[in-house]
Design a protein around this motif. Structure first.
Motif, PDB file in Angstrom:
ATOM      1  N   ALA A 193       0.864  -1.192   0.000  1.00 45.64           N
ATOM      2  CA  ALA A 193       0.000   0.000   0.000  1.00 45.64           C
ATOM      3  C   ALA A 193       0.889   1.227   0.000  1.00 45.64           C
ATOM      4  O   ALA A 193       2.083   1.141   0.318  1.00 45.64           O
ATOM      5  CB  ALA A 193      -0.880   0.005   1.245  1.00 45.64           C
ATOM      6  N   PRO A 194       0.309   2.397  -0.306  1.00 45.15           N
ATOM      7  CA  PRO A 194       1.071   3.626  -0.091  1.00 45.15           C
ATOM      8  C   PRO A 194       1.374   3.757   1.407  1.00 45.15           C
ATOM      9  O   PRO A 194       0.642   3.201   2.231  1.00 45.15           O
ATOM     10  CB  PRO A 194       0.100   4.739  -0.528  1.00 45.15           C
ATOM     11  CG  PRO A 194      -1.061   4.080  -1.159  1.00 45.15           C
ATOM     12  CD  PRO A 194      -1.048   2.633  -0.795  1.00 45.15           C
ATOM     13  N   PRO A 195       2.422   4.490   1.776  1.00 42.60           N
ATOM     14  CA  PRO A 195       2.792   4.593   3.200  1.00 42.60           C
ATOM     15  C   PRO A 195       1.625   5.042   4.080  1.00 42.60           C
ATOM     16  O   PRO A 195       1.505   4.617   5.227  1.00 42.60           O
ATOM     17  CB  PRO A 195       3.915   5.643   3.195  1.00 42.60           C
ATOM     18  CG  PRO A 195       4.470   5.604   1.811  1.00 42.60           C
ATOM     19  CD  PRO A 195       3.352   5.207   0.894  1.00 42.60           C
ATOM     20  N   THR A 196       0.743   5.860   3.548  1.00 43.62           N
ATOM     21  CA  THR A 196      -0.379   6.380   4.348  1.00 43.62           C
ATOM     22  C   THR A 196      -1.441   5.320   4.623  1.00 43.62           C
ATOM     23  O   THR A 196      -2.309   5.513   5.477  1.00 43.62           O
ATOM     24  CB  THR A 196      -1.054   7.551   3.613  1.00 43.62           C
ATOM     25  OG1 THR A 196      -1.281   7.148   2.249  1.00 43.62           O
ATOM     26  CG2 THR A 196      -0.202   8.800   3.642  1.00 43.62           C
ATOM     27  N   PHE A 213       4.503  -1.800  -5.461  1.00 42.63           N
ATOM     28  CA  PHE A 213       3.548  -2.795  -5.969  1.00 42.63           C
ATOM     29  C   PHE A 213       4.188  -3.682  -7.037  1.00 42.63           C
ATOM     30  O   PHE A 213       4.038  -4.906  -7.004  1.00 42.63           O
ATOM     31  CB  PHE A 213       2.307  -2.073  -6.512  1.00 42.63           C
ATOM     32  CG  PHE A 213       1.121  -2.972  -6.775  1.00 42.63           C
ATOM     33  CD1 PHE A 213       0.971  -4.198  -6.133  1.00 42.63           C
ATOM     34  CD2 PHE A 213       0.118  -2.577  -7.659  1.00 42.63           C
ATOM     35  CE1 PHE A 213      -0.137  -5.024  -6.368  1.00 42.63           C
ATOM     36  CE2 PHE A 213      -0.985  -3.392  -7.903  1.00 42.63           C
ATOM     37  CZ  PHE A 213      -1.102  -4.614  -7.264  1.00 42.63           C
ATOM     38  N   ASP A 214       4.914  -3.081  -7.962  1.00 35.13           N
ATOM     39  CA  ASP A 214       5.530  -3.880  -9.030  1.00 35.13           C
ATOM     40  C   ASP A 214       6.490  -4.925  -8.433  1.00 35.13           C
ATOM     41  O   ASP A 214       6.491  -6.088  -8.840  1.00 35.13           O
ATOM     42  CB  ASP A 214       6.288  -2.984 -10.019  1.00 35.13           C
ATOM     43  CG  ASP A 214       5.330  -2.131 -10.854  1.00 35.13           C
ATOM     44  OD1 ASP A 214       4.105  -2.355 -10.754  1.00 35.13           O
ATOM     45  OD2 ASP A 214       5.810  -1.253 -11.591  1.00 35.13           O
ATOM     46  N   GLY A 215       7.275  -4.511  -7.455  1.00 37.13           N
ATOM     47  CA  GLY A 215       8.211  -5.435  -6.807  1.00 37.13           C
ATOM     48  C   GLY A 215       7.464  -6.544  -6.071  1.00 37.13           C
ATOM     49  O   GLY A 215       7.883  -7.709  -6.106  1.00 37.13           O
ATOM     50  N   ALA A 216       6.374  -6.194  -5.423  1.00 37.52           N
ATOM     51  CA  ALA A 216       5.605  -7.195  -4.660  1.00 37.52           C
ATOM     52  C   ALA A 216       5.026  -8.260  -5.582  1.00 37.52           C
ATOM     53  O   ALA A 216       4.910  -9.428  -5.204  1.00 37.52           O
ATOM     54  CB  ALA A 216       4.482  -6.504  -3.888  1.00 37.52           C
ATOM     55  N   THR A 241      -7.732   9.667  -7.081  1.00 32.18           N
ATOM     56  CA  THR A 241      -7.933   8.268  -7.461  1.00 32.18           C
ATOM     57  C   THR A 241      -7.143   7.957  -8.733  1.00 32.18           C
ATOM     58  O   THR A 241      -6.670   6.836  -8.922  1.00 32.18           O
ATOM     59  CB  THR A 241      -9.429   7.945  -7.655  1.00 32.18           C
ATOM     60  OG1 THR A 241      -9.991   8.905  -8.525  1.00 32.18           O
ATOM     61  CG2 THR A 241     -10.169   7.931  -6.350  1.00 32.18           C
ATOM     62  N   ARG A 242      -6.971   8.950  -9.591  1.00 33.48           N
ATOM     63  CA  ARG A 242      -6.204   8.751 -10.822  1.00 33.48           C
ATOM     64  C   ARG A 242      -4.734   8.421 -10.498  1.00 33.48           C
ATOM     65  O   ARG A 242      -4.145   7.495 -11.042  1.00 33.48           O
ATOM     66  CB  ARG A 242      -6.303  10.037 -11.658  1.00 33.48           C
ATOM     67  CG  ARG A 242      -5.924   9.809 -13.075  1.00 33.48           C
ATOM     68  CD  ARG A 242      -6.342  10.952 -13.946  1.00 33.48           C
ATOM     69  NE  ARG A 242      -5.407  11.005 -15.064  1.00 33.48           N
ATOM     70  CZ  ARG A 242      -5.048  12.093 -15.674  1.00 33.48           C
ATOM     71  NH1 ARG A 242      -5.532  13.255 -15.304  1.00 33.48           N
ATOM     72  NH2 ARG A 242      -4.212  12.039 -16.663  1.00 33.48           N
ATOM     73  N   GLU A 243      -4.205   9.205  -9.561  1.00 34.72           N
ATOM     74  CA  GLU A 243      -2.817   8.987  -9.122  1.00 34.72           C
ATOM     75  C   GLU A 243      -2.691   7.607  -8.457  1.00 34.72           C
ATOM     76  O   GLU A 243      -1.738   6.869  -8.674  1.00 34.72           O
ATOM     77  CB  GLU A 243      -2.438  10.100  -8.141  1.00 34.72           C
ATOM     78  CG  GLU A 243      -1.015  10.071  -7.629  1.00 34.72           C
ATOM     79  CD  GLU A 243       0.006  10.456  -8.702  1.00 34.72           C
ATOM     80  OE1 GLU A 243       1.180  10.166  -8.490  1.00 34.72           O
ATOM     81  OE2 GLU A 243      -0.397  11.025  -9.745  1.00 34.72           O
ATOM     82  N   TYR A 244      -3.679   7.281  -7.627  1.00 38.85           N
ATOM     83  CA  TYR A 244      -3.656   5.990  -6.929  1.00 38.85           C
ATOM     84  C   TYR A 244      -3.659   4.840  -7.936  1.00 38.85           C
ATOM     85  O   TYR A 244      -2.870   3.893  -7.839  1.00 38.85           O
ATOM     86  CB  TYR A 244      -4.861   5.873  -5.973  1.00 38.85           C
ATOM     87  CG  TYR A 244      -4.856   4.569  -5.221  1.00 38.85           C
ATOM     88  CD1 TYR A 244      -4.105   4.418  -4.057  1.00 38.85           C
ATOM     89  CD2 TYR A 244      -5.560   3.472  -5.693  1.00 38.85           C
ATOM     90  CE1 TYR A 244      -4.050   3.204  -3.383  1.00 38.85           C
ATOM     91  CE2 TYR A 244      -5.515   2.258  -5.030  1.00 38.85           C
ATOM     92  CZ  TYR A 244      -4.763   2.135  -3.868  1.00 38.85           C
ATOM     93  OH  TYR A 244      -4.714   0.925  -3.215  1.00 38.85           O
ATOM     94  N   PHE A 245      -4.545   4.922  -8.911  1.00 37.89           N
ATOM     95  CA  PHE A 245      -4.638   3.851  -9.919  1.00 37.89           C
ATOM     96  C   PHE A 245      -3.314   3.682 -10.661  1.00 37.89           C
ATOM     97  O   PHE A 245      -2.873   2.568 -10.947  1.00 37.89           O
ATOM     98  CB  PHE A 245      -5.784   4.150 -10.895  1.00 37.89           C
ATOM     99  CG  PHE A 245      -5.992   3.064 -11.913  1.00 37.89           C
ATOM    100  CD1 PHE A 245      -6.478   1.821 -11.547  1.00 37.89           C
ATOM    101  CD2 PHE A 245      -5.702   3.279 -13.256  1.00 37.89           C
ATOM    102  CE1 PHE A 245      -6.666   0.807 -12.486  1.00 37.89           C
ATOM    103  CE2 PHE A 245      -5.884   2.277 -14.196  1.00 37.89           C
ATOM    104  CZ  PHE A 245      -6.374   1.038 -13.807  1.00 37.89           C
ATOM    105  N   LYS A 246      -2.673   4.834 -10.941  1.00 40.48           N
ATOM    106  CA  LYS A 246      -1.401   4.787 -11.672  1.00 40.48           C
ATOM    107  C   LYS A 246      -0.331   4.014 -10.879  1.00 40.48           C
ATOM    108  O   LYS A 246       0.416   3.218 -11.433  1.00 40.48           O
ATOM    109  CB  LYS A 246      -0.928   6.232 -11.914  1.00 40.48           C
ATOM    110  CG  LYS A 246      -0.035   6.397 -13.095  1.00 40.48           C
ATOM    111  CD  LYS A 246       0.125   7.864 -13.425  1.00 40.48           C
ATOM    112  CE  LYS A 246       1.560   8.135 -13.799  1.00 40.48           C
ATOM    113  NZ  LYS A 246       1.952   9.511 -13.623  1.00 40.48           N
ATOM    114  N   ARG A 247      -0.293   4.200  -9.564  1.00 40.56           N
ATOM    115  CA  ARG A 247       0.756   3.563  -8.748  1.00 40.56           C
ATOM    116  C   ARG A 247       0.339   2.188  -8.212  1.00 40.56           C
ATOM    117  O   ARG A 247       1.157   1.303  -8.053  1.00 40.56           O
ATOM    118  CB  ARG A 247       1.100   4.459  -7.534  1.00 40.56           C
ATOM    119  CG  ARG A 247       1.731   5.788  -7.880  1.00 40.56           C
ATOM    120  CD  ARG A 247       3.227   5.664  -8.145  1.00 40.56           C
ATOM    121  NE  ARG A 247       3.969   4.969  -7.084  1.00 40.56           N
ATOM    122  CZ  ARG A 247       4.414   5.558  -5.991  1.00 40.56           C
ATOM    123  NH1 ARG A 247       4.198   6.850  -5.777  1.00 40.56           N
ATOM    124  NH2 ARG A 247       5.105   4.865  -5.105  1.00 40.56           N
TER     125      ARG A 247
END
Ligand code: CP
Length: 317
Positions: A193-196, A213-216, A241-247
């Protein structure tokens, strides 16, 4: 592992305190009950004369209808309670509500509530058995059990599988219940997840934690995506949400980083285009609807084991 022949408690409150033997018993029982749902007449008399109250203080589609279906297929008398439209709206307390329902002599209460610990409180105060159908961000044991059944059916085992749980870990009762169950059964669990949205010291639960995520995804057998739980987030945990989806969104390109036979899971409801793309959610590698079907079998198993106190020997002749 020696299979248990019964559960130790009158209640199922979480996976944290379930032994590997009890988990095995529930999954084996669910497996043997699955064929009931494949028949023309989906009904056995196993729980005839038993009464189950479904007490839902929070919204639900899958869990509530899955429990109701399980109760009907096992011939239990099922009553369903939704807080909206009940005397809760006139100010009646949770305990008074539960005590009044208990006065009608149910054998089991299935409860979903937004407040962590409510099922435990009822279990201490009621004679009836209690099943936790989701308490706040704490636990959702039958979801983890149906997830485990789905994984075990696909891979034949849970041991030594790499399961990546990605998304809003902080607010997820599904993540917590899955971490306890899967680690107990010998799976290797990675939370991402993101750190937050990653609780501090989550590694103490026996998982690997990462923001990458890619590494996981490298070497993953199972990719379990979690819903962004906007209703439990008092503030904004990511820019958009756009930024979240990207990462952190699971796309076909990202899924290609996992093992070729890796499967995709999601407890639902999905936010398409936020944590998962539609092409992945609807792809042949998605077990999302199988999870829902397996949910009925797992709930039949839990109801049967708690209400009869013994293992399922098949349908009486
Ligand atoms: N998975 C799950 O708990 O879905 P519902 O909220 O629809 O019950």
């Amino acid at each position: 592992m020696t299979a248990a022949s019964s559960l130790r408690s009158k209640d199922l409150l979480g996976t944290e305190n379930l032994s590997a033997e009890e988990i095995g018993l529930i999954l084996d029982t669910a497996e043997s009950m699955r064929p009931i749902g494949e028949r023309a007449i989906k009904k056995v008399p196993a729980l005839r004369g038993r009464m189950v109250v479904n007490l839902f203080f929070e919204s639900s589609t899958r869990t509530r209808f899955s429990f109701e279906t399980a109760e009907k297929w096992l011939s239990a008398d099922a009553l369903s309670f939704a807080a909206k439209g009940s005397s809760v709206e006139k100010g009646e307390s949770l305990l008074d509500t539960a005590r009044n329902l208990q006065a009608m002599a149910p054998d089991l209460i299935v409860i979903r509530h937004s407040c962590p610990g409510v099922p435990h409180f009822l279990a201490r105060n009621l004679r009836a058995g209690v099943v936790n159908a989701g308490d706040g961000a704490h636990e959702h044991p039958t979801q983890a059990l149906l997830d485990a059944l789905t994984i075990r059916r696909r891979f034949g085992r849970l041991e030594a599988l790499r399961v990546v749980i990605a998304g809003d870990i902080t607010h997820s009762r599904v993540a917590r219940s899955n971490i306890w169950l899967l680690t107990r059964m010998g799976a290797s669990v990675v939370v991402c997840a993101p750190p937050t949205l990653l609780p501090p010291r989550i590694e103490e639960m026996g998982v690997e934690a990462t923001n990458d995520f890619d590494g996981a995804l490298a070497g993953a057998d199972v990719v379990m995506m979690l819903r962004m739980q906007l209703e439990r987030q008092g503030t904004s945990f990511f820019p958009s949400t756009r930024e979240y989806f990207k990462r952190y969104g699971l796309t076909a390109a990202r899924l290609a980083l996992a093992r070729p036979e890796a499967v995709v899971m999601h407890p639902g409801p999905m936010n398409r285009g936020v944590e998962i793309s539609s092409d992945v959610a609807d792809s042949p590698r998605s077990l999302i609807l199988e999870q829902v079907s397996n949910g009925v079998a797992v709930r039949m198993a839990v109801l049967y084991l708690l209400l009869t106190g013994h293992s399922w020997d098949g349908e009486p002749a």
